[in-house]
Design an enzyme around this catalytic site. Structure first.
Site, PDB file in Angstrom:
ATOM      1  N   ASN A 111       0.796  -1.234   0.000  1.00  0.00           N
ATOM      2  CA  ASN A 111       0.000   0.000   0.000  1.00  0.00           C
ATOM      3  C   ASN A 111       0.828   1.283   0.000  1.00  0.00           C
ATOM      4  OD1 ASN A 111       0.764  -0.484   2.670  1.00  0.00           O
ATOM      5  ND2 ASN A 111      -0.998   0.597   3.485  1.00  0.00           N
ATOM      6  N   SER A 142      -0.207  -7.579   7.436  1.00  0.00           N
ATOM      7  CA  SER A 142      -1.438  -7.990   8.118  1.00  0.00           C
ATOM      8  C   SER A 142      -1.154  -8.636   9.479  1.00  0.00           C
ATOM      9  CB  SER A 142      -2.188  -8.981   7.230  1.00  0.00           C
ATOM     10  OG  SER A 142      -1.407 -10.134   7.060  1.00  0.00           O
ATOM     11  N   VAL A 202      -0.193 -12.595   9.237  1.00  0.00           N
ATOM     12  CA  VAL A 202       1.204 -12.851   8.848  1.00  0.00           C
ATOM     13  C   VAL A 202       2.135 -12.396   9.972  1.00  0.00           C
ATOM     14  CG1 VAL A 202       3.054 -12.259   7.220  1.00  0.00           C
ATOM     15  CG2 VAL A 202       0.771 -12.809   6.360  1.00  0.00           C
ATOM     16  N   GLY A 203       1.802 -11.276  10.591  1.00  0.00           N
ATOM     17  CA  GLY A 203       2.614 -10.787  11.708  1.00  0.00           C
ATOM     18  C   GLY A 203       2.705 -11.803  12.830  1.00  0.00           C
ATOM     19  N   GLU A 219       4.461  -3.446  12.202  1.00  0.00           N
ATOM     20  CA  GLU A 219       3.326  -2.516  12.105  1.00  0.00           C
ATOM     21  C   GLU A 219       2.245  -3.248  11.339  1.00  0.00           C
ATOM     22  OE1 GLU A 219       3.085   0.067  13.715  1.00  0.00           O
ATOM     23  OE2 GLU A 219       5.186   0.391  14.226  1.00  0.00           O
ATOM     24  N   CYS A 223      -3.254   1.746   6.824  1.00  0.00           N
ATOM     25  CA  CYS A 223      -3.468   1.149   8.140  1.00  0.00           C
ATOM     26  C   CYS A 223      -3.974   2.212   9.116  1.00  0.00           C
ATOM     27  CB  CYS A 223      -2.189   0.508   8.656  1.00  0.00           C
ATOM     28  SG  CYS A 223      -0.797   1.615   8.643  1.00  0.00           S
ATOM     29  N   GLN A 247      -8.455  -8.070  -2.775  1.00  0.00           N
ATOM     30  CA  GLN A 247      -8.814  -6.969  -1.891  1.00  0.00           C
ATOM     31  C   GLN A 247     -10.239  -6.496  -2.220  1.00  0.00           C
ATOM     32  OE1 GLN A 247      -6.201  -6.352   0.304  1.00  0.00           O
ATOM     33  NE2 GLN A 247      -7.680  -5.160   1.444  1.00  0.00           N
ATOM     34  N   GLU A 295       8.869   2.932  14.624  1.00  0.00           N
ATOM     35  CA  GLU A 295       9.570   3.255  13.382  1.00  0.00           C
ATOM     36  C   GLU A 295       9.637   4.776  13.255  1.00  0.00           C
ATOM     37  OE1 GLU A 295       9.297   0.533  10.012  1.00  0.00           O
ATOM     38  OE2 GLU A 295       7.194   0.360  10.531  1.00  0.00           O
TER      39      GLU A 295
HETATM   40  N1  LIG Z   1      -0.590  -2.093   8.307  1.00  0.00           N
HETATM   41  C1  LIG Z   1      -0.404  -1.958   7.032  1.00  0.00           C
HETATM   42  O1  LIG Z   1       0.252  -1.016   6.641  1.00  0.00           O
HETATM   43  C2  LIG Z   1      -0.935  -2.938   6.094  1.00  0.00           C
HETATM   44  C3  LIG Z   1      -1.918  -3.828   6.444  1.00  0.00           C
HETATM   45  N2  LIG Z   1      -2.375  -4.710   5.548  1.00  0.00           N
HETATM   46  C4  LIG Z   1      -3.447  -5.617   5.945  1.00  0.00           C
HETATM   47  O2  LIG Z   1      -3.150  -6.901   5.451  1.00  0.00           O
HETATM   48  C5  LIG Z   1      -4.185  -7.380   4.596  1.00  0.00           C
HETATM   49  C6  LIG Z   1      -3.602  -8.222   3.493  1.00  0.00           C
HETATM   50  O3  LIG Z   1      -2.608  -7.501   2.785  1.00  0.00           O
HETATM   51  P1  LIG Z   1      -1.294  -8.197   2.322  1.00  0.00           P
HETATM   52  O4  LIG Z   1      -0.448  -7.312   1.531  1.00  0.00           O
HETATM   53  O5  LIG Z   1      -1.674  -9.502   1.690  1.00  0.00           O
HETATM   54  O6  LIG Z   1      -0.546  -8.364   3.707  1.00  0.00           O
HETATM   55  P2  LIG Z   1       0.439  -9.494   4.111  1.00  0.00           P
HETATM   56  O7  LIG Z   1       0.666  -9.424   5.560  1.00  0.00           O
HETATM   57  O8  LIG Z   1       0.027 -10.767   3.506  1.00  0.00           O
HETATM   58  O9  LIG Z   1       1.786  -9.057   3.341  1.00  0.00           O
HETATM   59  C7  LIG Z   1       2.724  -8.125   3.809  1.00  0.00           C
HETATM   60  C8  LIG Z   1       4.127  -8.586   3.429  1.00  0.00           C
HETATM   61  O10 LIG Z   1       4.422  -9.817   4.108  1.00  0.00           O
HETATM   62  C9  LIG Z   1       4.799 -10.811   3.165  1.00  0.00           C
HETATM   63  N3  LIG Z   1       4.452 -12.135   3.648  1.00  0.00           N
HETATM   64  C10 LIG Z   1       3.350 -12.884   3.358  1.00  0.00           C
HETATM   65  N4  LIG Z   1       3.415 -14.078   3.984  1.00  0.00           N
HETATM   66  C11 LIG Z   1       4.574 -14.098   4.687  1.00  0.00           C
HETATM   67  C12 LIG Z   1       5.196 -15.038   5.536  1.00  0.00           C
HETATM   68  N5  LIG Z   1       4.631 -16.205   5.810  1.00  0.00           N
HETATM   69  N6  LIG Z   1       6.391 -14.718   6.096  1.00  0.00           N
HETATM   70  C13 LIG Z   1       6.968 -13.538   5.851  1.00  0.00           C
HETATM   71  N7  LIG Z   1       6.416 -12.604   5.036  1.00  0.00           N
HETATM   72  C14 LIG Z   1       5.234 -12.868   4.472  1.00  0.00           C
HETATM   73  C15 LIG Z   1       4.062 -10.405   1.913  1.00  0.00           C
HETATM   74  O11 LIG Z   1       4.603 -11.016   0.778  1.00  0.00           O
HETATM   75  P3  LIG Z   1       3.760 -11.219  -0.581  1.00  0.00           P
HETATM   76  O12 LIG Z   1       2.582 -10.342  -0.539  1.00  0.00           O
HETATM   77  O13 LIG Z   1       4.727 -10.812  -1.598  1.00  0.00           O
HETATM   78  O14 LIG Z   1       3.454 -12.664  -0.627  1.00  0.00           O
HETATM   79  C16 LIG Z   1       4.266  -8.907   1.942  1.00  0.00           C
HETATM   80  O15 LIG Z   1       5.559  -8.568   1.509  1.00  0.00           O
HETATM   81  C17 LIG Z   1      -4.875  -6.120   4.144  1.00  0.00           C
HETATM   82  O16 LIG Z   1      -6.170  -6.371   3.757  1.00  0.00           O
HETATM   83  C18 LIG Z   1      -4.771  -5.263   5.367  1.00  0.00           C
HETATM   84  O17 LIG Z   1      -5.775  -5.614   6.266  1.00  0.00           O
HETATM   85  C19 LIG Z   1      -1.833  -4.766   4.290  1.00  0.00           C
HETATM   86  C20 LIG Z   1      -0.879  -3.894   3.890  1.00  0.00           C
HETATM   87  C21 LIG Z   1      -0.365  -2.900   4.767  1.00  0.00           C
HETATM   88  O1  LIG Z   2      -0.954   7.387   7.249  1.00  0.00           O
HETATM   89  C1  LIG Z   2       0.197   7.360   6.851  1.00  0.00           C
HETATM   90  O2  LIG Z   2       0.785   8.387   6.470  1.00  0.00           O
HETATM   91  C2  LIG Z   2       0.971   6.074   6.826  1.00  0.00           C
HETATM   92  C3  LIG Z   2       0.087   4.879   6.746  1.00  0.00           C
HETATM   93  C4  LIG Z   2       0.821   3.607   6.648  1.00  0.00           C
HETATM   94  O3  LIG Z   2       1.970   3.520   6.970  1.00  0.00           O
HETATM   95  C5  LIG Z   2       0.156   2.398   6.147  1.00  0.00           C
HETATM   96  O4  LIG Z   2      -1.013   2.443   5.794  1.00  0.00           O
HETATM   97  O5  LIG Z   2       0.838   1.363   6.052  1.00  0.00           O
END
Ligand SMILES: NC(=O)C1=CN([C@@H]2O[C@H](COP(=O)(O)OP(=O)(O)OC[C@H]3O[C@@H](n4cnc5c(N)ncnc54)[C@H](OP(=O)(O)O)[C@@H]3O)[C@@H](O)[C@H]2O)C=CC1
Ligand SMILES: O=C(O)CCC(=O)C(=O)O
Length: 479
Positions: free
Chosen positions: A150, A227, A230-231, A248, A282, A329, A459
């Site tokens: 994102n 997400s 995954v976290g 985060e 987020c 999504q 961060e």
């Molecule tokens: N807080 C935030 O800023 C964000 C929150 N989200 C939330 O997460 C949901 C899904 O988004 P998504 O992008 O799929 O988020 P993910 O948590 O799936 O992905 C985030 C990163 O983690 C990687 N990843 C996936 N699986 C693993 C694993 N087992 N071990 C280590 N790394 C891994 C992904 O790789 P790859 O995708 O390349 O497989 C990507 O680079 C969203 O709908 C939202 O709710 C998403 C994005 C940002």
């Molecule tokens: O709100 C912002 O400026 C940052 C948001 C962000 O880091 C995220 O959505 O992952």
């Protein structure tokens, strides 16, 4: 078939026997490029190269590290138009937002160029005679950086820049959905004279590359944004392998609108916080908690402005909201729109839109008459959807704002100094906004949340040193 963009390992570009196609969410017939999909062996090789480079980079003069980051910042600025185009094309945020994010990335590198020179320690008196105590910070070593789609250049920037500034070597794994911006950033860092092995790019699936990073003993710490599920998995892996971890994750951020709020300010903050960047932040304001006296006027004006938002192709001038980032999504968002209706909300907007291209367009949505216990008001949607929850008074607003598993950001719109002060004091979020959207933060101050939103130290800003350095306490007897 065009070229495949390669990984950067030990200072050399390297292909892979698998690749992924990067397509625009504004129009999936627009093929942006084909990107190497790394394997566990690529992570192992990157870790060897990084571990070999680590002692020299950690011992490099801070001026050397500052100069590198300055050159990276200058090059991002020089190429900002091209980077913003890539970002808008592959992630789907509209061009002005993409340009803003690119500039933010350049600022982050510039800021951490300065931080490389500002790393401090302490000199203390010992409790023993003729003994001096020094507390210093040293580089953590090799760090693994895992980023989401994102903010495909800002989030990598705010992990890579402090890592390099404080003397660490990096293995960077971007999201598979947005490898284009990550690849340009890698080209820039490499082209700016970063020594071989100090910065490595390994694109590929999270389940392969990410997991290999978690398991590799040469990687001392992992910084992750993504997400909660995954976290959680990553945290278990890092604990088993004794790695330092910073995460985060999601949010279900409340924006409280009090009767005493300035209506225009509140509507503008909520419109921005809930819907800009297609709600894929987020920090998005996904729960609008509105006091009864202003509720109807607020809903009428917010709905009017929401329905007037221009949704379309991210590269078309004048668009305010781009597409949703992926089919996955979009499917998730549409299922939450249906759920909100099933749960008894009056749903305004939220339908799929046809914009004449094969893209993932959705109209922004308000879930009116929502209750905080509804699933649509509790689970992170990560799309252009916000629940509107009516409350009687300030105490109820604060209670509901905090009644969530998340705690990333929160906001209040009010003209009362007392309400603002009390809200800042009692909010259980890591970041609190008054008369501002819950999303859109400064680049030089700490970023992070509480509860299920974050794990580990903050961060950004000088607080980033907490994760990217390790403290050493040295005793000297001078007797
Ligand atoms: N807080 C935030 O800023 C964000 C929150 N989200 C939330 O997460 C949901 C899904 O988004 P998504 O992008 O799929 O988020 P993910 O948590 O799936 O992905 C985030 C990163 O983690 C990687 N990843 C996936 N699986 C693993 C694993 N087992 N071990 C280590 N790394 C891994 C992904 O790789 P790859 O995708 O390349 O497989 C990507 O680079 C969203 O709908 C939202 O709710 C998403 C994005 C940002
Ligand atoms: O709100 C912002 O400026 C940052 C948001 C962000 O880091 C995220 O959505 O992952």
């Amino acid at each position: 078939m065009g070229k495949t963009f390669e990984n950067l390992i030990g200072g050399a570009w390297r292909g892979a026997d698998d690749a992924s196609e990067n397509r625009s969410p504004s129009d999936v017939t627009d093929l942006i490029g084909t990107y190497a999909r790394g394997r566990a062996q690529d992570v192992a090789d990157a870790a060897s190269a990084a571990a070999a480079a680590a002692p020299v980079w950690a011992a490099a003069s801070p001026q050397v590290r500052a100069d590198l980051l300055d050159r990276v910042a200058a090059e991002i600025t020089r190429r900002e138009g091209e980077i913003a185009q890539m970002l808008a094309r592959e992630e789907g945020k509209v061009l002005p937002e993409a340009l803003g994010e690119t500039r933010r990335a350049a600022h982050v590198f510039r800021f951490f160029a300065g931080e490389a020179l500002r790393l401090t320690g302490d000199a203390l008196a010992s409790v023993r005679p003729d003994v001096d105590v020094e507390v210093t910070r040293e580089a953590l070593g090799v760090v693994g950086l895992i980023t989401p789609w994102n903010f495909p250049i800002a989030i990598p920037a705010w992990k890579i820049a402090p890592a390099l500034a404080y003397g660490n070597c990096v293995i960077f794994k971007p999201a598979e959905l947005t490898p284009g911006s990550a690849h340009i950033l890698a080209e820039i860092i490499h082209g700016s004279g970063c020594p071989a092995g100090v910065f490595n790019l390994v694109m590929g699936r999270g389940s392969v590359v990410g997991e290999a990073m978690t398991a590799d003993p040469r990687i001392a710490g992992i910084s992750f944004t993504g997400s909660v599920p995954v976290g959680r998995q990553l945290a278990a892996g890092c604990a088993a392998n004794m790695k330092k971890l910073q995460m985060e994750m999601g949010g279900k951020n409340p924006m409280v609108v009090m009767n005493d709020a300035d209506l225009a300010t509140a509507v503008s903050a909520c419109l921005n916080g809930a819907f800009f960047q297609t709600g894929q932040r987020c920090t998005a304001s996904s729960r609008l908690i509105v006091q009864s006296g202003i509720h109807d006027a607020f809903v009428a004006e917010l709905s009017r402005q929401m329905q007037a938002l221009k949704v379309g192709h991210a590269l078309t001038e004048g668009m305010q909201i781009g597409p949703v980032a992926s089919q996955n999504q979009l499917d998730g968002n549409l299922s939450y729109v249906a759920l909100a209706a099933e749960e008894g909300c009056e749903v305004l907007g939220g339908g799929r839109l046809d914009r004449g291209t094969d893209g993932y367009f959705q109209s922004p949505a308000l879930f009116l008459g929502a209750r905080n216990m509804m699933r649509s008001a509790r689970e992170e949607i990560f799309g252009p959807c916000a629940s509107v929850i009516k409350v009687d008074d300030f105490d109820e607003a604060v209670y509901l704002a905090n009644d969530t598993q998340f705690g990333l950001s929160s906001g209040i719109c009010t003209t009362s100094l007392r309400h603002a002060r009390e809200f800042k004091r009692h909010s259980s979020a890591g970041m609190v906004m008054v008369n501002l959207p819950t999303a859109g933060v400064d680049y030089h101050v700490p970023f992070g949340g509480r509860k299920a939103s974050s794990f580990g130290s903050r961060e950004q800003g000088s607080y980033a040193a907490e994760f990217y350095t390790s403290v050493k306490t040295a005793y000297t007897f001078a007797g």
